[in-house]
Design an enzyme around this catalytic site. Sequence first.
Site, PDB file in Angstrom:
ATOM      1  CE1 TYR A 161      -5.114  -2.699   4.024  1.00 17.72           C
ATOM      2  CE2 TYR A 161      -3.934  -0.656   3.564  1.00 17.72           C
ATOM      3  CZ  TYR A 161      -4.576  -1.792   3.112  1.00 17.72           C
ATOM      4  OH  TYR A 161      -4.675  -2.044   1.774  1.00 17.72           O
TER       5      TYR A 161
ATOM      6  CB  SER B 124      -0.896   0.001   1.241  1.00 17.73           C
ATOM      7  OG  SER B 124      -1.497   1.254   1.443  1.00 17.73           O
TER       8      SER B 124
END
Length: 256
Positions: free
Chosen positions: A162, A149
């Site tokens: 995350y 990400s």
Amino acid sequence: MSDRMKDKVVLVAGGGSGLGRSAAVRLAGEGARVIVGDLSGPGVDGTLDEIRETGGEGVGAVFDISDDSSCAELVTVATKTYGAVHGLFNVAADTSEQTLGRDTDVVTVPLEVWRRSLEVNLTGYFLMARHTIPALLESGGGAIVNTISGLVLYGDANRVAYGASKSGILALSKHIAIGWGKQGIRCNTIAPGLVLTEQSALLNSDSYKEEVLSRVHSNRLGVPDDISSAVAFLLSDEASWINGQVLPVNGGRGLG
């Protein structure tokens, strides 16, 4: 579309929707025989329907990437069905409202959110690699692409669980590249920017999308095929001298 993936057998772990579905359809369209794994049975069926509509070939299985035996079984489906494994695309993640939707900062994030994020997003990738690498070796080598990400590259004041889980994937990927590169296995990571999937529409407000676009050196946000085309390249023999690298696909975010 090219046939550069012709006769390659590729696992897509998390192929029931979003980026995973787009990549599975793209890989099948380039000639791969795709094994679609996902926690959602209807999601698996939907992806297989799209693959077959385009004349591609694939099979599917409901699986839980956080479960060791389930990951092993997904690899077994590939070897029993097609006799080999040449590639793995890890894209599964828990982006549910219950997990990602409650992910905040290091002081306030619920502990169960932290643990669940690591269990799915990091340990799951570890388990899939653990079971896929022996199959790749038996098939003469191959490639793994892991999804991280932009949070890994730029940081974020929120979504600590995350971001930490995705950062761990980067270290895992480099470990694989160094450990098995000489034996013909490549492992790279792809770092998507904000991509307009159905899920991102639910998780991100219009104001957030506008804010991200203001930081992107492009005139639009991403679409799923931006990612799937990059994944297909990294899994193909055209990328045979790319190993242990990170490919940001984000419209130029982070350039200053």
